[in-house]
Design an enzyme around this catalytic site. Structure first.
Site, PDB file in Angstrom:
ATOM      1  N   ASP A 199       1.010  -1.083   0.232  1.00 54.44           N
ATOM      2  CA  ASP A 199      -0.053   0.076   0.128  1.00 54.44           C
ATOM      3  C   ASP A 199       0.913   1.200   0.114  1.00 54.44           C
ATOM      4  OD1 ASP A 199      -2.306   1.715   0.723  1.00 54.44           O
ATOM      5  OD2 ASP A 199      -1.387   1.891   2.605  1.00 54.44           O
ATOM      6  N   ASP A 251       0.185   5.244   0.835  1.00 55.92           N
ATOM      7  CA  ASP A 251       0.053   6.114   1.833  1.00 55.92           C
ATOM      8  C   ASP A 251      -0.023   5.569   3.243  1.00 55.92           C
ATOM      9  OD1 ASP A 251       0.128   9.315   2.117  1.00 55.92           O
ATOM     10  OD2 ASP A 251      -1.599   8.676   3.435  1.00 55.92           O
ATOM     11  N   ASN A 276      -5.249   3.091  -3.201  1.00 58.43           N
ATOM     12  CA  ASN A 276      -6.693   3.541  -3.402  1.00 58.43           C
ATOM     13  C   ASN A 276      -6.691   5.188  -3.858  1.00 58.43           C
ATOM     14  OD1 ASN A 276      -7.762   1.176  -3.138  1.00 58.43           O
ATOM     15  ND2 ASN A 276      -8.990   1.823  -1.236  1.00 58.43           N
ATOM     16  N   ASN A 277      -5.451   5.839  -3.665  1.00 60.64           N
ATOM     17  CA  ASN A 277      -5.501   6.996  -4.360  1.00 60.64           C
ATOM     18  C   ASN A 277      -5.705   7.283  -5.726  1.00 60.64           C
ATOM     19  OD1 ASN A 277      -5.005   9.806  -4.804  1.00 60.64           O
ATOM     20  ND2 ASN A 277      -3.560   9.839  -2.983  1.00 60.64           N
ATOM     21  N   HIS A 298      -9.051  10.427   5.114  1.00 57.89           N
ATOM     22  CA  HIS A 298      -7.566  10.337   4.902  1.00 57.89           C
ATOM     23  C   HIS A 298      -7.043  11.377   5.890  1.00 57.89           C
ATOM     24  CE1 HIS A 298      -8.123   7.606   1.742  1.00 57.89           C
ATOM     25  NE2 HIS A 298      -9.045   8.275   0.899  1.00 57.89           N
ATOM     26  N   LYS A 326      -9.073  -1.420  -3.338  1.00 53.28           N
ATOM     27  CA  LYS A 326      -8.995  -2.265  -2.135  1.00 53.28           C
ATOM     28  C   LYS A 326     -10.242  -2.173  -1.273  1.00 53.28           C
ATOM     29  CE  LYS A 326      -5.195  -0.127  -1.344  1.00 53.28           C
ATOM     30  NZ  LYS A 326      -3.990   0.427  -0.533  1.00 53.28           N
ATOM     31  N   ASP A 384      -1.538  -0.235   5.842  1.00 58.20           N
ATOM     32  CA  ASP A 384      -1.723   0.358   7.233  1.00 58.20           C
ATOM     33  C   ASP A 384      -3.156   0.250   7.651  1.00 58.20           C
ATOM     34  OD1 ASP A 384      -2.292   2.129   5.189  1.00 58.20           O
ATOM     35  OD2 ASP A 384      -2.458   3.804   6.789  1.00 58.20           O
TER      36      ASP A 384
END
Ligand code: PLP
Ligand code: CA
Length: 304
Positions: free
Chosen positions: A27, A29, A61-62, A187, A218, A243
């Protein structure tokens, strides 16, 4: 898979785990960087894994950046030689889904940002153009494009009531697909602030349309299928490091991957243990196999 034991990884265990895996999915971030700052040691870990012959992928996912923009970010933050092909974002995968799985015949109406638009354009998926909101535009008179056959909702800092209203009208047709880039609720930003995530906008549209979106990012398996279809990964030989328990760890569980939670991002050890000890089977899927403070904990195992 799923229902990991949250074992804290140390020393020789880390080496054994890496020896047993060929593919490492990170992942972004909260794991390898926080905003514009690399997690200490993360660039070295990524380089060493590659030197040791591991295949490395980035699963984010960004949806705000196109892949080529991520390549620049990796390089800016000190990650050497990360290739566009190794980066799987919810924007890229949404475009791939519309092109290859849905085989969209028509246009997609997008609530989203430049990253999504660019990936759709690169994939050759036709996008319904958004006219700049004219003064006096109203929900009664704003034009609707009869060629729209899908609605895609993602993170959009220019989200408006008008966009919600239009998307809602398109979704009245049961033939119109309803996709979401990712379900993330919010976020962390610098200075203790947060920003609402794609999931919050998707929830608004789900309520308004009385429909459920198909999630691409995800924890949906589609992102892994997307990587596997290009690189032929064996889930049993793949490690997912994340995370966020409900996103990254659940993704790993859903796809049959071994999961590691790092504590440099959103979720805490206490939350992981609560999922592990829950009586709810669904919650158990959010419990990671392993926990480590930071990806930097891989360094020792890789340097020897
Ligand atoms: N979407 C947006 C808009 C974000 O700002 C972030 C994190 O900064 C994410 C998604 C989550 O990204 P990742 O999956 O790499 O943690
Ligand atoms: Ca994350």
């Amino acid at each position: 898979a799923g229902g990991g034991g949250c074992v804290t990884l140390r020393g020789a265990q880390i080496r054994d785990l890496l020896d047993s895996k060929h593919n490492v999915l990170f992942d972004c971030d909260g794991v390898i960087w926080n905003g514009e700052t690399a997690v200490t040691g993360a660039p070295e870990v990524v380089s060493l894994l590659k030197q040791r012959g591991k295949r490395v992928f980035f699963v984010t996912n960004n949806c705000t950046r196109p892949r080529e923009n991520y390549v620049q970010k990796f390089s800016r933050l000190g990650f050497a030689d990360v290739a566009e092909e190794e980066i799987f974002s919810s924007a890229y995968c949404s475009a791939a889904y519309l092109r290859d799985v849905a085989r969209l015949q028509g246009k997609v109406y997008v609530i989203g940002c430049d990253g999504v638009m660019k990936e759709l354009r690169d994939a050759g998926v036709p996008v319904a153009e958004e006219e700049d909101a004219e003064p006096g535009a109203s929900i009664y008179t704003c034009p609707l494009d009869p060629d729209v056959k899908a609605v895609l909702v993602g993170y959009d800092e220019n989200f408006t009531f008008m966009k919600l209203a239009k998307a809602c009208c398109y979704l009245r047709s049961s033939e119109c697909l309803f996709l979401a880039t990712d379900p993330d609720p919010w976020h962390p930003l610098r200075g203790g602030r947060v920003t609402p995530g794609s999931g919050s906008l998707t929830a608004a549209l789900e309520t308004a349309s009385s429909r459920k979106a198909t999630v691409i990012g995800k924890p949906s398996r589609f992102m892994f299928n997307c990587i596997a279809s290009q690189f032929g990964l064996d889930p049993a030989r793949s490690l997912m490091i994340g995370d966020r328990l409900e996103t990254d760890v659940l993704f790993g569980s859903n796809c049959g991957l071994t999961t590691v939670l790092t504590l440099t991002g959103v979720s805490t050890l206490q939350e992981a243990l609560a999922f592990r000890d829950s009586q709810e089977p669904q919650q158990k899927h959010c419990a990671p196999d392993y926990v480590m403070e930071s990806v930097a904990d891989f360094l020792q195992a890789l340097e020897e």
